[in-house]
Design an enzyme around this catalytic site. Sequence first.
Site: not given
Ligand code: IMP
Length: 164
Positions: A87-88, A91, A140, A153
């Site tokens: 995963e990137d 969050d 962010f 990206r």
């Molecule tokens: P989560 O479900 O809140 O953990 O979010 C995961 C997804 O939210 C990641 O795979 C990203 O696609 C997006 N995301 C969360 N924070 C960022 C950020 O700082 N920049 C870009 N995408 C983000």
Amino acid sequence: MGDEITRDFRGETIIFVGVLKGAAIFLSDLARRVELDATFDFIGVSSYGNRPSPSQELLSGWDSTGEVRLTKDVDQSMRDRNVIMVEDILDTGLTMTYLRKIIQAHQPRALKIAALLDKPSRRKQAIEADYVGFKIPDEFVVGYGLDYAERYRNLPDICVIPRN
Ligand code: IMP
């Protein structure tokens, strides 16, 4: 991280499952640092029609309800395989919690999470990655696969978008 994965799975085969689209660049770099017999698969998610506007997303993140929808399932069975989900960024943890359940249903032999970035202060679900590149504050970020409204990206570096 590549060395760690190589050590942890020595003598075994693994499947990298990249979460589209953000993890594509990270997966390609990580996989090249892992000296194991490995294959690739990809899984895709999107939020359920409630993704906020890009400017709102920048301010408060993407966590309104945490309802995510599968847009692409894996192509092969994960049963009895060693799976590393790539995963990137971790969050709120809602996306990974959802995806982990899906992969777990395949009954893999081992299931690990590798996240390039981790924003622990934003977590809403108790989930941690097994391999973390960098812990970062609640900013962010874009670049190296991460987007803001699908842009940036391809930036080679990870950059903070200022919120004001
Ligand atoms: P989560 O479900 O809140 O953990 O979010 C995961 C997804 O939210 C990641 O795979 C990203 O696609 C997006 N995301 C969360 N924070 C960022 C950020 O700082 N920049 C870009 N995408 C983000």
